[in-house]
Scaffold this motif. Structure first.
Motif, PDB file in Angstrom:
ATOM      1  N   MET A   1      57.881  -8.914  30.814  1.00 41.87           N
ATOM      2  CA  MET A   1      56.928  -8.767  30.226  1.00 41.87           C
ATOM      3  C   MET A   1      55.397  -8.401  31.188  1.00 41.87           C
ATOM      4  O   MET A   1      54.656  -7.164  30.804  1.00 41.87           O
ATOM      5  CB  MET A   1      56.835 -10.161  28.952  1.00 41.87           C
ATOM      6  N   ARG A   8      56.717 -16.889  34.564  1.00 41.80           N
ATOM      7  CA  ARG A   8      57.906 -17.624  33.007  1.00 41.80           C
ATOM      8  C   ARG A   8      56.979 -19.438  33.939  1.00 41.80           C
ATOM      9  O   ARG A   8      56.711 -18.852  34.893  1.00 41.80           O
ATOM     10  CB  ARG A   8      58.988 -17.463  33.299  1.00 41.80           C
ATOM     11  N   ALA A   9      57.216 -19.726  32.583  1.00 36.96           N
ATOM     12  CA  ALA A   9      56.352 -21.474  33.381  1.00 36.96           C
ATOM     13  C   ALA A   9      58.258 -22.326  33.509  1.00 36.96           C
ATOM     14  O   ALA A   9      59.274 -21.976  33.286  1.00 36.96           O
ATOM     15  CB  ALA A   9      56.439 -22.249  31.720  1.00 36.96           C
ATOM     16  N   PHE A  84      42.252 -13.469  20.273  1.00 40.61           N
ATOM     17  CA  PHE A  84      42.032 -13.035  20.915  1.00 40.61           C
ATOM     18  C   PHE A  84      42.512 -11.972  22.103  1.00 40.61           C
ATOM     19  O   PHE A  84      42.829 -11.066  22.707  1.00 40.61           O
ATOM     20  CB  PHE A  84      40.498 -12.975  21.932  1.00 40.61           C
ATOM     21  N   ASP A  85      43.839 -12.123  22.147  1.00 40.38           N
ATOM     22  CA  ASP A  85      44.907 -11.591  22.167  1.00 40.38           C
ATOM     23  C   ASP A  85      44.727 -11.340  23.961  1.00 40.38           C
ATOM     24  O   ASP A  85      45.694  -9.951  24.845  1.00 40.38           O
ATOM     25  CB  ASP A  85      44.950  -9.609  21.969  1.00 40.38           C
ATOM     26  N   ARG A  86      44.859 -11.761  25.042  1.00 42.55           N
ATOM     27  CA  ARG A  86      44.564 -11.839  26.449  1.00 42.55           C
ATOM     28  C   ARG A  86      46.159 -12.571  26.656  1.00 42.55           C
ATOM     29  O   ARG A  86      46.429 -13.637  26.998  1.00 42.55           O
ATOM     30  CB  ARG A  86      43.894 -12.986  26.281  1.00 42.55           C
ATOM     31  N   LYS A  88      47.898 -12.171  28.822  1.00 36.66           N
ATOM     32  CA  LYS A  88      48.534 -12.218  30.156  1.00 36.66           C
ATOM     33  C   LYS A  88      48.257 -14.092  30.291  1.00 36.66           C
ATOM     34  O   LYS A  88      49.156 -14.407  31.365  1.00 36.66           O
ATOM     35  CB  LYS A  88      47.902 -11.549  31.676  1.00 36.66           C
ATOM     36  N   HIS A  90      49.988 -16.477  27.880  1.00 37.44           N
ATOM     37  CA  HIS A  90      50.719 -16.339  27.515  1.00 37.44           C
ATOM     38  C   HIS A  90      51.067 -17.516  28.501  1.00 37.44           C
ATOM     39  O   HIS A  90      51.893 -18.634  28.228  1.00 37.44           O
ATOM     40  CB  HIS A  90      51.852 -15.827  26.783  1.00 37.44           C
ATOM     41  N   ARG A  94      51.168 -23.115  28.556  1.00 37.78           N
ATOM     42  CA  ARG A  94      52.403 -24.739  28.941  1.00 37.78           C
ATOM     43  C   ARG A  94      51.243 -25.377  29.711  1.00 37.78           C
ATOM     44  O   ARG A  94      50.675 -26.992  29.141  1.00 37.78           O
ATOM     45  CB  ARG A  94      53.418 -24.158  29.084  1.00 37.78           C
ATOM     46  N   ASP A 258      45.236 -12.614  39.294  1.00 36.91           N
ATOM     47  CA  ASP A 258      45.365 -11.988  37.952  1.00 36.91           C
ATOM     48  C   ASP A 258      44.878 -11.982  36.446  1.00 36.91           C
ATOM     49  O   ASP A 258      44.296 -12.356  35.987  1.00 36.91           O
ATOM     50  CB  ASP A 258      46.490 -11.041  37.414  1.00 36.91           C
ATOM     51  N   GLU A 262      41.890 -13.906  34.867  1.00 40.14           N
ATOM     52  CA  GLU A 262      41.309 -13.739  33.839  1.00 40.14           C
ATOM     53  C   GLU A 262      40.484 -14.977  32.994  1.00 40.14           C
ATOM     54  O   GLU A 262      39.658 -15.094  32.292  1.00 40.14           O
ATOM     55  CB  GLU A 262      42.659 -13.593  33.117  1.00 40.14           C
ATOM     56  N   SER A 265      36.827 -15.561  34.785  1.00 40.61           N
ATOM     57  CA  SER A 265      36.005 -14.054  33.699  1.00 40.61           C
ATOM     58  C   SER A 265      35.700 -15.247  32.306  1.00 40.61           C
ATOM     59  O   SER A 265      34.272 -14.781  31.815  1.00 40.61           O
ATOM     60  CB  SER A 265      36.796 -13.216  33.237  1.00 40.61           C
ATOM     61  N   LEU A 266      36.928 -15.827  31.402  1.00 34.20           N
ATOM     62  CA  LEU A 266      36.364 -15.587  30.476  1.00 34.20           C
ATOM     63  C   LEU A 266      35.402 -17.581  30.581  1.00 34.20           C
ATOM     64  O   LEU A 266      34.269 -17.775  29.340  1.00 34.20           O
ATOM     65  CB  LEU A 266      37.805 -16.235  29.375  1.00 34.20           C
ATOM     66  N   TRP A 269      32.013 -15.798  31.233  1.00 27.64           N
ATOM     67  CA  TRP A 269      31.558 -15.525  29.401  1.00 27.64           C
ATOM     68  C   TRP A 269      31.125 -16.962  28.597  1.00 27.64           C
ATOM     69  O   TRP A 269      29.839 -16.671  28.044  1.00 27.64           O
ATOM     70  CB  TRP A 269      32.102 -13.915  29.277  1.00 27.64           C
TER      71      TRP A 269
END
Ligand code: SF4
Ligand code: SF4
Lengths: 410, 309
Positions: A1, A8-9, A84-86, A88, A90, A94, A258, A262, A265-266, A269
């Motif tokens: 994905m 994957r975890a 907020f549909d980020r 990556k 997911h 966990r 990556d 992210e 960055s979050l 902000w």
């Protein structure tokens, strides 16, 4: 994905030997637990240095009010990933959920140890005994509900996953039957799993509102609840970043710059938003002049803001936030800053109406650290038995037991 | 692959903003404006200029409340506590400054009109009587969280740190022992000089104002402490020296509970705030979830590993 190196975890298969640090944390956790039992069977004064002026010691102000902030990764990353549909993010959910569950649990243990009349706690089950005006009531009801209902629910899939691979056929069939149910209620459950911590994390800040003038005016503000819940988000991100970096290095997993970038960055902000709210609030209340006092409160105030501001600025650079060493230092700095902000109004900038002192006793500190150690031990076990830490799909083995030794890494 | 956009941050902050304050008053808190005085509010008036420091009220208090006197500072000879503590709910202290000004002061629970201790107590162990206005403690409900000690602006409630069954100790206006049966509290009954007297709040406030009017300039700022402090109290002070010298904090007229629930009472009124936050969260999550599920099914149909939640 995802084309990230984290797909994957995956459980930690190797590293079965018991390491010295693990023994150390286990001993600390056991010492804390023994003391906690002793404390529950004794007057409160025997094992703590709390007094009538500093009636809340480190258990409440640090284990509960501060450490549940670093246990807010499940909230912070969850809201980013789902609301907020980020996408990556997911893959690191966990990690966030397990750390959150553990730190909330230890926070609640500390709360149990802290109350002086625990035999009356059953009143919590009778809503007509609740004082609806009390922020502490909100915390007392909302926090366990969150941890043991919604957060526990969020952690159920990773437990089921293990048994669907290891269990008998009957177990597997039962788990397969459960899955659709979980997926059916998942969106509602996680919406609650974000609403509740937003409520009680802000209520933790609201606790200090009632102390009114006893909290130094730099911290005493109507914005306390908002700043508290935002600081929880910052600390949550910071702790997830730190945990991922430490664990991946330790178990020689590749790093997804990556995903980490992210998260960084979050966090940055959110920190800017926090700083903006805080400074506007102080300006509106006209309290900046208090900084000229150059006392210990000035020092703490400056320290908090610098610890938060510097990483926030640094992480705006894509290059810096994708450099693991820098990201790690930034996360530590922001995490410490956010935690300090949560601790200071409750303990350090809390000034009772009469001159008094409080410094936690050895037993008190041992319990405080013991609870943290218990969370670390729990995490270490969790990542071994369950698929928690992210990794490349090539490392995934269907059997959770290390049936075949992993091929050596270059 | 893009990072978080500015718009997202604003949304995120907005979400936090919607949750602003949230200190959980699910019902709306006291409305603001001057505090409500209970219909038969009882009161005490302590005139520090009359007190001779005989401490008769202290022993009377301990006797009435079955508290063992704290003889700590006197080698066990007589009652001599250093301050209010878990064996002392009433104390006479002496303020004495080198320049020669001095005054006695009686410290005890103020029985606030809007008590912070009651507002914060999670299970209503502390309650303010609707009729008389006295603030009492109920051990059957108290969990020993000590939030009352954190919130009381006068630093009044004390906790029995050394007991297996610890209580919160503070003046309860002798409600159980005497008031209930229509008798006066222990301390006012014992005071030989009338420095502390018992009555209704209305009468004692009028009495205090009369004393000030009778001797202009005698009393500090010609004021009654407790009339408006922290939303007003049911214990009043008259003093020649500044109130702060007596250890009485200078508080604004807004009570702590009013300050603390100003914002939250709006957010939590009818649970509107939480409902809005939930609706926003669920709306967005549900949309993303559906999308996510569709992707997942495609992905698993292609023979990939089952997705992990
Ligand atoms: S003085 Fe303190 S203990 Fe007494 S009613 Fe007021 S807040 Fe409560
Ligand atoms: S210690 Fe007892 S009386 Fe005080 S706030 Fe907690 S529950 Fe209420």
């Amino acid at each position: 994905m995802s084309d990230s190196v984290w797909q994957r975890a995956i459980p930690v298969y190797e590293d079965r030997s018991v390491k010295k640090t693990f023994i150390f944390f286990t001993i600390l956790a056991i010492a804390g637990t023994i003391l906690a039992v002793l404390r529950m069977a004794s007057p409160l004064g025997r094992y703590s240095a709390m007094n009538d002026f500093y009636a809340w010691g480190v258990w409440k102000t640090f284990n509960v009010m501060t450490l549940t902030a670093i246990g807010s990764g499940g909230l912070a990353v969850g809201v980013a990933a789902w609301a907020f549909d980020r996408q990556k993010l997911h893959v690191v959910m966990r990690t966030a959920l397990v750390t959150s569950f553990l730190f909330y649990t230890t926070g609640m243990l500390a709360l149990m140890v802290d109350v002086g009349r625990p035999w009356n706690l059953w009143h919590i089950l009778l809503p007509w005994h609740w004082n609806m005006h009390s922020a502490l009531l909100e915390v007392a009801v909302c926090m366990p509900t969150y941890a043991f209902l919604f957060l526990a629910f969020e952690n159920v899939p990773l437990v089921l996953e293990r048994y669907s691979y290891l269990g008998s056929d009957a177990t597997r069939a039962r788990i397969a039957g459960l899955e659709p149910v979980i997926r059916k209620i998942y969106p509602v459950m996680i919406a609650f799993a974000y609403l509740l911590p937003i409520m009680h994390q802000s209520s933790l800040g609201a606790l200090m509102l009632l102390a009114g003038p006893k909290v130094h005016p730099l911290w005493q503000t109507q914005a306390l609840p908002l700043l508290y819940v935002m600081a929880a988000g910052i600390a949550g991100f910071a702790f997830v970043i730190g945990t991922l970096l430490v664990c991946c290095l330790r178990y020689s997993r590749p790093l997804s710059t990556d995903v980490l970038g992210e998260l960084g960055s979050l966090m940055s902000w959110l920190t800017f938003a926090w700083l903006a709210f805080r400074f506007v609030d102080i300006a509106v209340r006209g309290k900046f002049g208090l900084l000229l006092a150059l006392d210990k409160y000035t020092a703490y105030f400056v320290l908090e803001n610098i610890l938060l501001l510097v990483p926030a600025i640094m992480l705006r650079s894509k290059q810096l936030r994708e450099t693991p060493r820098i990201l790690f230092m930034a996360a530590v700095s922001a995490g410490v800053g956010a935690c300090l902000y949560r601790l200071v109004p409750a303990l350090i900038a809390f000034i009772p109406a009469r001159k008094a002192n409080y410094f936690p006793s050895v037993a008190e500190l041992t319990m405080t650290l013991g609870f943290i150690a218990a969370a670390i031990v729990g995490f270490k076990l969790a990542i071994r038995y369950f698929a928690v830490l992210p990794g490349p799909i090539a490392d995934w083995q269907f059997a959770f037991k290390p049936a075949t030794p992993k091929q050596p890494k270059s | 692959m893009s990072g978080l956009s500015r718009r997202d941050v604003l949304k995120l902050a907005g979400l936090g903003g919607a949750a602003l304050a949230l200190p959980a008053s699910l019902a709306s808190a006291s409305g603001g404006g001057p505090s409500v005085v209970p219909p038969h509010a009882v009161s005490m008036l302590y005139d520090a200029t009359v007190c001779t420091g005989c401490k008769a009220c202290m022993s009377a208090c301990n006797a009435t409340n079955h508290l063992e006197p704290d003889t700590g500072l006197s080698d066990g000879l007589h009652q001599m506590p250093a301050d209010l503590n878990s064996r002392t709910m009433n104390i006479i202290k002496l303020y004495n400054d080198p320049a020669g000004s001095w005054s006695f002061v009686k410290r005890q629970c103020m029985h606030c009109l809007e008590p912070a201790c009651v507002a914060g107590c999670p299970f209503k162990a502390l309650e303010k009587d609707r009729d008389l206005g006295v603030v009492t403690w109920d051990g059957a409900k108290c969990i020993g969280c000590r939030y009352c000690e954190i919130s009381c602006p006068y630093q009044i409630p004390k906790f029995e740190w050394d007991k297996f069954n610890p209580r919160i100790v503070k003046c309860q206006f002798c409600y159980e022992q005497r008031l209930k049966d229509g008798k006066h509290p222990g301390c006012t009954g014992a005071c030989p000089t009338g420095a502390v007297i018992y009555g209704t709040r209305e009468n004692l406030l009028a009495d205090a104002r009369r004393r000030i009017a009778g001797y202009p300039g005698k009393y500090y700022k010609d004021r009654v402490y407790g009339e408006t402090e922290g939303g007003g109290t049911q214990v009043f002070y008259l003093s020649r020296v500044p109130f702060s010298r007596l250890g009485l904090p200078s508080l604004s007229d807004e009570s702590n509970p009013h300050y603390a629930t100003k914002v939250s009472s709006k957010i939590y009124g009818w649970l509107a705030g939480p409902a809005i936050v939930f609706a926003l969260l669920f709306g967005s999550i549900n949309r993303n979830w559906k999308h996510h599920e569709a992707n997942r099914r495609d992905h698993e149909a292609e023979g990939h590993l089952p997705e992990q939640l």
